[in-house]
Design a protein around this motif. Structure first.
Motif, mmCIF file in Angstrom:
data_model
loop_
_atom_site.group_PDB
_atom_site.id
_atom_site.type_symbol
_atom_site.label_atom_id
_atom_site.label_comp_id
_atom_site.label_asym_id
_atom_site.label_seq_id
_atom_site.Cartn_x
_atom_site.Cartn_y
_atom_site.Cartn_z
ATOM 1 N N LEU A 185 6.135 40.751 67.603
ATOM 2 C CA LEU A 185 5.914 41.716 68.680
ATOM 3 C C LEU A 185 4.894 42.767 68.254
ATOM 4 C CD1 LEU A 185 6.778 42.709 71.514
ATOM 5 C CD2 LEU A 185 8.466 44.156 70.358
ATOM 6 N N ALA A 186 5.001 43.249 67.019
ATOM 7 C CA ALA A 186 4.036 44.225 66.520
ATOM 8 C C ALA A 186 2.647 43.609 66.430
ATOM 9 C CB ALA A 186 4.480 44.746 65.152
ATOM 10 N N ASN A 187 2.580 42.367 65.995
ATOM 11 C CA ASN A 187 1.302 41.647 65.966
ATOM 12 C C ASN A 187 0.686 41.636 67.363
ATOM 13 O OD1 ASN A 187 -0.840 39.923 65.459
ATOM 14 N ND2 ASN A 187 0.412 38.284 64.603
ATOM 15 N N HIS A 188 1.497 41.310 68.353
ATOM 16 C CA HIS A 188 1.045 41.311 69.755
ATOM 17 C C HIS A 188 0.517 42.678 70.171
ATOM 18 C CE1 HIS A 188 1.401 41.536 74.129
ATOM 19 N NE2 HIS A 188 2.391 42.394 74.000
ATOM 20 N N CYS A 373 2.768 25.708 63.519
ATOM 21 C CA CYS A 373 2.083 26.995 63.426
ATOM 22 C C CYS A 373 1.185 27.265 64.631
ATOM 23 C CB CYS A 373 1.271 27.069 62.132
ATOM 24 S SG CYS A 373 2.312 27.205 60.666
ATOM 25 N N LEU A 374 0.660 26.225 65.259
ATOM 26 C CA LEU A 374 -0.176 26.435 66.435
ATOM 27 C C LEU A 374 0.600 27.091 67.560
ATOM 28 C CD1 LEU A 374 -2.404 23.224 66.678
ATOM 29 C CD2 LEU A 374 -3.224 25.583 66.681
ATOM 30 N N SER A 375 1.871 26.733 67.698
ATOM 31 C CA SER A 375 2.662 27.331 68.776
ATOM 32 C C SER A 375 2.806 28.829 68.569
ATOM 33 C CB SER A 375 4.038 26.669 68.856
ATOM 34 O OG SER A 375 4.801 26.930 67.696
ATOM 35 N N ILE A 376 2.835 29.269 67.315
ATOM 36 C CA ILE A 376 2.922 30.698 67.036
ATOM 37 C C ILE A 376 1.603 31.386 67.387
ATOM 38 C CG2 ILE A 376 3.226 32.406 65.202
ATOM 39 C CD1 ILE A 376 5.085 30.412 63.817
ATOM 40 N N GLY A 377 0.487 30.762 66.983
ATOM 41 C CA GLY A 377 -0.820 31.341 67.285
ATOM 42 C C GLY A 377 -1.088 31.427 68.769
ATOM 43 N N ALA A 440 7.880 37.907 71.998
ATOM 44 C CA ALA A 440 9.291 38.186 71.713
ATOM 45 C C ALA A 440 10.030 36.918 71.308
ATOM 46 C CB ALA A 440 9.953 38.810 72.945
ATOM 47 N N ALA A 441 9.642 35.769 71.892
ATOM 48 C CA ALA A 441 10.275 34.499 71.513
ATOM 49 C C ALA A 441 10.003 34.182 70.046
ATOM 50 C CB ALA A 441 9.760 33.374 72.408
ATOM 51 N N VAL A 442 8.771 34.401 69.611
ATOM 52 C CA VAL A 442 8.439 34.176 68.197
ATOM 53 C C VAL A 442 9.206 35.167 67.318
ATOM 54 C CG1 VAL A 442 6.585 34.163 66.486
ATOM 55 C CG2 VAL A 442 6.159 33.267 68.772
ATOM 56 N N ALA A 443 9.297 36.418 67.776
ATOM 57 C CA ALA A 443 10.011 37.435 67.004
ATOM 58 C C ALA A 443 11.492 37.087 66.848
ATOM 59 C CB ALA A 443 9.863 38.801 67.677
ATOM 60 N N ARG A 444 12.063 36.336 67.800
ATOM 61 C CA ARG A 444 13.466 35.919 67.695
ATOM 62 C C ARG A 444 13.637 34.715 66.777
ATOM 63 N NH1 ARG A 444 13.226 36.837 73.340
ATOM 64 N NH2 ARG A 444 13.039 34.588 73.717
ATOM 65 N N VAL A 450 6.419 24.959 74.338
ATOM 66 C CA VAL A 450 6.035 24.957 75.752
ATOM 67 C C VAL A 450 5.632 26.349 76.236
ATOM 68 C CG1 VAL A 450 6.818 24.430 78.101
ATOM 69 C CG2 VAL A 450 7.423 22.902 76.206
ATOM 70 N N PRO A 451 6.419 27.402 75.979
ATOM 71 C CA PRO A 451 5.975 28.733 76.408
ATOM 72 C C PRO A 451 4.636 29.151 75.818
ATOM 73 C CG PRO A 451 8.306 28.781 75.869
ATOM 74 C CD PRO A 451 7.795 27.436 75.437
ATOM 75 N N SER A 452 4.333 28.696 74.605
ATOM 76 C CA SER A 452 3.053 29.087 74.009
ATOM 77 C C SER A 452 1.882 28.515 74.799
ATOM 78 C CB SER A 452 2.983 28.633 72.553
ATOM 79 O OG SER A 452 2.888 27.223 72.440
#
Length: 823
Positions: A185-188, A373-377, A440-444, A450-452
């Protein structure tokens, strides 16, 4: 009439059971009870007996395993196995790499809204907020986007130093390795704020904190690799890049031609086993200045030096910039947005196995590593960039539309401009909610495959629309480049976000529904896995359980879709308050419709569905807009249901539901099997399409919010750089809005008196003199109008240059006499 009643009762009980998803024994018992009641109340005995026999013919074979398993399930298992499309290893890895969050509920046809609303509100720690208020604010103040994009084609040295010293490249690196250890979230939030002032700065900071050496090392690196590289990446001693994309395969890592041959070679004076690499990469962000290069390649072991497998598979490695044979340093020039981006090439470049990310143990596992890792990016960098650009565009365009006057009126008062302002406000509000939801999904701790893709595609597409509308409202102010222009570079850069991390056409038509249909579906993946079980009895039992769960699921969605369509989703259990409950009910309806259409498409088309990209894209649009609407409602709830946000929420929800019905309509009207398309239309739209594009009245309310100070506008502007400093013309324009509004009554009074007078003064100063002399305005009001004139000029003025200032004259570095002689 007594003859019809038992059959009506049979259908009604079946529909109620399907709607509520009651189990088969419950349905059978209820049906038997109701039919008995019909007979006792005087219904036709023959009709009741026939209805009872039909119930028994359905219930008995399905309820008795000794009949169901050998005579129904087993033949269906054989048929299913034959039609099941082959799942490649790359597809299997992609499906297993991601996790399923609330998007799975949206595919269920009956979303559990408590699963969404019970998620904690995304919040920053005190340390993260202090970083935003301190170093990020200061970096924004240092940013002069005109000098970066036009004069230097790069960040100035002092900005590079500041970024490294304050660990902007180590936002997500754990503190134990010298990083900041911030949340996703902070990254965002960091990328969002930087993007509001310069896309070059945001991409420079965003890429190292997205897909790249640091992210890969944190997940898969050896202890030795982590200890050596992560501290150096965190403090900027190493500048990273990652080479995936090449001329022949784009970002498709499964078919890249870059290769590495396992062999022996020299490394640091010793003879070791390693890989000899040949590669050609392009579009690699930070490559020209990178000191540490991540590389994806296909690894081969023809001599069997590390195992029996000749084709080891996709592998990832780390190359120091000074590795012999590496060619790096030249730059691409992406649409006048000159972030550091360029090619990387190498032929017979030798590295030891210790330079493989994760060491020899992870040789051949690069595709899995990349997918995870792509889904995070995709969840953070590009959506956050779109959010920052869209939010600043919304508030500044609203201010500009109030300040800029034509025909004696603020241009924002014209209905045509209001339409564009409404789109800007609604889309910016939507992008903000969607980008924060994915972060927020990544932060959890999720890997939101799919959301990415939903977030990347729709945030960048809506961001482009926001930029286009802002350019249209600004007119000449937007197209004349220079230090005073805060839109032109954003307009030039908008296609970049559309293109990177997978082109949006591919993302929409292949990835969103292609992954979602299997990964998010409550039964399909379970059925596919059941067919792979080795024990025949276990395979049959597991397939039986999932198959009949799927059949009941499909029947339920058909009933729910028809009922919701018939009643316009006016009824049904839903969360929310009196204002939002109707929106939840609408989404219940479209969730059931999506599940019904997806099941039908997969049943009839099977593996061919992946080639029906128009159908897949439209169903992906339905899933996407369901997810978007959910993110909007979650944001509204998290903000405490602010009444002032309701026009933004309503516009965004109506826009999403309009696009859902448009996508469903397109899918059904063009369904490959036309009779099936007609049947689905009758179930989904029994009384036709009813969702409408947001009304002009609603658009007027949204536009008004952007053109005056209020709490909703402040929330929309939260997290972007609006400080009115010399290098931030957008911030200055935004800061003028309260003063302009205060001066408007005085301006109207003065202009009305001037129009009705016979004063011949032509200059503004002379007219003010006469106004004070005649008593139309006071000295204080004169000062107010003079200030209004000054800030209006600053807001609407553009730059001009001497011709020589616009010439791009490039000269290679001078070569000294001694160098020429040595050559």
């Amino acid at each position: 009439m007594s003859v019809v009643i038992p059959f009506l009762a049979f259908l009604l009980v079946g529909a109620i059971a399907a709607y509520h998803r009651l189990r088969l024994p419950v349905w059978a018992a209820l049906t038997a009870t109701v039919l008995l009641a019909c007979w006792l109340l005087g219904a036709s005995g023959g009709a009741t007996l026939i209805a009872g026999l039909v119930t028994a013919l359905i219930a008995v074979p399905l309820l008795l395993p000794q009949i169901r398993l050998p005579y129904i399930t087993k033949p269906l298992l054989g048929f299913y196995t034959k039609i099941l499309p082959p799942l490649s290893e790359t597809e299997r890895v992609a499906l297993e790499a991601g996790t399923v969050g609330f998007e799975g509920e949206l595919f269920s046809g009956k979303p559990d809204w408590n699963a969404l609303l019970s998620q904690p509100r995304p919040t920053l720690t005190a340390e993260e907020q202090a970083f935003l208020d301190g170093p990020v604010e200061e970096l924004c103040r240092m940013t002069n986007d005109w000098e970066i994009t036009h004069v230097h084609a790069d960040l100035p040295p002092e900005m590079w130093d500041y970024i490294k010293q304050n660990k902007f490249f180590g936002l997500n690196i754990p503190k134990e390795y010298g990083g900041l250890g911030f949340s996703a979230l902070a990254n965002h939030k960091v990328i969002q704020k930087l993007a509001s002032v310069s896309s070059v700065v945001s991409s420079t900071v965003g890429v190292p904190n997205s897909l790249g050496p640091a992210e890969l090392l944190m997940h898969y690196g050896t202890d030795e690799q982590k200890s050596h590289y992560l501290p150096r990446l965190a403090d900027g001693r190493e500048v990273p890049c990652f080479g995936l994309t090449g001329p022949w395969a784009g970002s498709d890592a499964t078919s890249i031609p870059d290769f590495g041959i396992v062999t022996t070679g020299e490394w640091n004076g010793a003879r070791v086993v390693g890989v000899k690499l040949t590669f050609d990469k392009r579009y690699i962000t930070l490559a020209p200045v990178a000191s540490l290069i991540g590389l994806a390649f296909r690894m081969y072991d023809p001599e069997g030096l590390i195992g029996d497998q000749r084709d080891v598979g996709i592998t990832l490695a780390l190359l120091p910039r000074d590795t012999a044979g590496v060619e790096v340093g030249r730059r691409h020039f992406p649409l006048n947005s000159p972030f550091q981006n360029g090619p990387i090439r190498g032929k017979d470049v030798f590295i030891p196995l210790s330079q493989l990310i994760g060491g020899e143990a992870y040789a051949g596992k690069g595709w899995q590593m990349l997918v995870e890792c792509l889904s995070i990016g995709r969840s953070i960098t590009l959506p956050s960039t779109a959010s920052g650009g869209s939010k600043i565009a919304a508030v500044v365009t609203g201010a500009y539309a109030r300040i800029r006057k034509q025909f004696g009126l603020s241009v924002g008062r014209f209905e045509g401009v209001e339409e564009a302002l409404a789109r800007i406000g609604g889309n910016a509000y939507t992008i903000s909610a969607l980008s924060e939801a994915s972060a927020a999904a990544v932060a959890r701790g999720e890997l939101p495959a799919v959301p990415s893709t939903i977030s990347k595609y729709h945030c960048t597409e809506m961001g482009r629309q926001v930029c286009q509308d802002a350019m249209d409202i600004h007119g000449g102010k937007g197209i004349i480049l220079g230090p005073k222009n805060y839109l032109g570079r954003a307009w030039q850069a908008s296609p970049i976000a559309i293109t990177v991390e997978g082109a949006n056409i591919m993302t929409r038509s292949l990835m969103i529904f292609g992954q979602g249909a299997i990964l998010c579906h409550p039964w399909v993946l379970k059925e596919m896995k059941a067919t792979t079980l080795s024990d025949p009895d276990e395979r049959l039992r597991e397939f039986d359980r999932n198959l009949f769960g799927h059949i009941g699921f499909a029947i339920s969605n058909a009933v729910r879709s028809f009922w919701f369509g018939l009643t316009m989703a006016k009824f049904g259990k839903a969360p929310g308050d009196a204002y939002t409950r109707r929106y939840y009910r609408k989404l219940n309806r479209y969730s059931a419709a999506l599940a019904l259409c997806a099941d039908t498409s997969m049943l009839l088309l099977g593996g061919k569905l992946k080639f029906k990209e128009s159908l897949s894209g439209r169903l992906g649009d339905v899933l996407s807009n369901l997810y978007i609407a959910s993110a909007l409602l979650k944001r509204y709830e998290d903000e405490g249901r602010p009444v002032t946000d309701q026009p933004l929420l309503a516009w965004s929800i109506h826009h999403a539901t309009f696009k859902i019905e448009k996508a469903l309509s397109g899918a059904l009207r063009n369904f490959p099997f036309r009779p099936v398309g007609w049947l689905l239309w009758a179930l989904v739209f029994p009384i036709g399409r009813r969702a409408q594009y947001p009304s002009d009245r609603l658009g007027h309310k949204v536009a008004a919010l952007l053109m005056s100070p209020n709490e909703a506008r402040n929330r929309l502007a939260d997290g972007v750089f609006t400080t009115p400093c010399e290098n931030n013309p957008a911030g200055r324009v935004d800061s003028y809005l309260p003063k302009v509004i205060l001066a408007e009554p005085v301006e109207r009074k003065f202009l009305k008196a001037l129009k009705n007078s016979d004063i011949e003064a032509l200059t503004f100063e002379a007219q003010l003199d006469e106004g004070v002399k005649e008593g139309w305005i006071t000295d204080e009001e004169r000062a107010q109008l003079e200030e209004l004139r000054r800030i209006t000029i600053d807001a609407i003025s553009v730059d001009d240059f001497e011709s020589w200032e616009l010439r791009a004259e490039s000269h290679p570095p001078a070569v000294s006499q001694s160098s020429r002689e040595a050559a």
